[in-house]
Enzyme design. Sequence first.
Site, PDB file in Angstrom:
ATOM      1  N   LYS A   1      10.008  39.208 -11.976  1.00  0.00           N
ATOM      2  CA  LYS A   1      10.466  40.938 -11.550  1.00  0.00           C
ATOM      3  C   LYS A   1      10.691  40.047 -10.199  1.00  0.00           C
ATOM      4  O   LYS A   1      10.340  40.713  -8.949  1.00  0.00           O
ATOM      5  CB  LYS A   1       8.973  41.394 -11.881  1.00  0.00           C
ATOM      6  CG  LYS A   1       9.109  42.022 -13.921  1.00  0.00           C
ATOM      7  CD  LYS A   1       8.015  42.424 -13.936  1.00  0.00           C
ATOM      8  CE  LYS A   1       7.550  42.921 -15.515  1.00  0.00           C
ATOM      9  NZ  LYS A   1       6.930  43.540 -15.958  1.00  0.00           N
TER      10      LYS A   1
ATOM     11  N   ALA B   1       0.456  37.176 -16.924  1.00  0.00           N
ATOM     12  CA  ALA B   1       0.832  36.407 -15.820  1.00  0.00           C
ATOM     13  C   ALA B   1       1.301  36.692 -14.459  1.00  0.00           C
ATOM     14  O   ALA B   1       1.359  38.252 -14.474  1.00  0.00           O
ATOM     15  CB  ALA B   1       1.936  36.031 -16.667  1.00  0.00           C
TER      16      ALA B   1
ATOM     17  N   SER C   1       4.485  40.843 -12.087  1.00  0.00           N
ATOM     18  CA  SER C   1       3.292  40.501 -13.095  1.00  0.00           C
ATOM     19  C   SER C   1       3.454  40.821 -14.519  1.00  0.00           C
ATOM     20  O   SER C   1       4.524  42.112 -14.599  1.00  0.00           O
ATOM     21  CB  SER C   1       1.943  41.294 -12.915  1.00  0.00           C
ATOM     22  OG  SER C   1       0.925  40.761 -13.608  1.00  0.00           O
ATOM     23  N   ASP C   2       2.920  39.990 -15.487  1.00  0.00           N
ATOM     24  CA  ASP C   2       3.682  41.376 -16.713  1.00  0.00           C
ATOM     25  C   ASP C   2       2.710  40.605 -17.380  1.00  0.00           C
ATOM     26  O   ASP C   2       1.628  39.780 -17.765  1.00  0.00           O
ATOM     27  CB  ASP C   2       4.583  40.157 -16.974  1.00  0.00           C
ATOM     28  CG  ASP C   2       6.060  41.099 -18.159  1.00  0.00           C
ATOM     29  OD1 ASP C   2       6.599  42.199 -18.038  1.00  0.00           O
ATOM     30  OD2 ASP C   2       5.307  41.052 -19.213  1.00  0.00           O
ATOM     31  N   SER C   3       2.877  41.264 -19.021  1.00  0.00           N
ATOM     32  CA  SER C   3       1.752  41.053 -19.923  1.00  0.00           C
ATOM     33  C   SER C   3       2.054  41.850 -20.639  1.00  0.00           C
ATOM     34  O   SER C   3       3.022  42.512 -21.001  1.00  0.00           O
ATOM     35  CB  SER C   3       0.458  41.820 -19.893  1.00  0.00           C
ATOM     36  OG  SER C   3      -0.513  42.289 -18.352  1.00  0.00           O
TER      37      SER C   3
END
Length: 195
Positions: A55, A108, A71-73
């Site tokens: 991203k 993250a 960011s990612d979850s």
Amino acid sequence: MNLVLASQSASRREMLAAAGLTFEVAAAAIDERAVEAGLAGAAPQEIALALAEAKALAVSRDRPGDLVLGSDSLVVCGGRRFDKPASREDAARHLEWFSGRTIELHSAAALTRTGAVVWRGAEVARLTVRPLSGSFIESYLDAEWPAVAACVGVFRIEARGVQLFSAIDGDHFTVLGMPLLLVLDALRESGELPA
């Protein structure tokens, strides 16, 4: 510092604003499933980091010199990985699976500049879901759908989602969807924020 958030997540925007950061928002257009396809067998944390980097890199290439935050979850429960629910029925199935179990929420983040990753970090939170009755799941989704359609884990901890849990072990910001304390440390260490 010109910070760009590569996400349309309301909770991530609110976290950064509440922390006093000035930033722009530029949503990343990536095919998350294509990124994941190249990571078969990878640990959940590595998948979350790869998505956060993808991203940030997608936005960074069009924003030379800017510092871009991706960011990612993702959620793992009972040996299965869960993405955002595809429908209300899918959300109900996720909640039925989570009932009485502990979910791991991997959050993250990555910082990029001019198409290169300059920092990455991740944390995990463990959330124990209390036993959920079918009638609770339906009333919960009556109140929270479609707002939780964009939420991995089918909850907003800052809203009624808190009713799903009997215990939470992990950083509040990680639960919200970004390891903010790690991000702030990285910005200070790079001189972007005062120490």
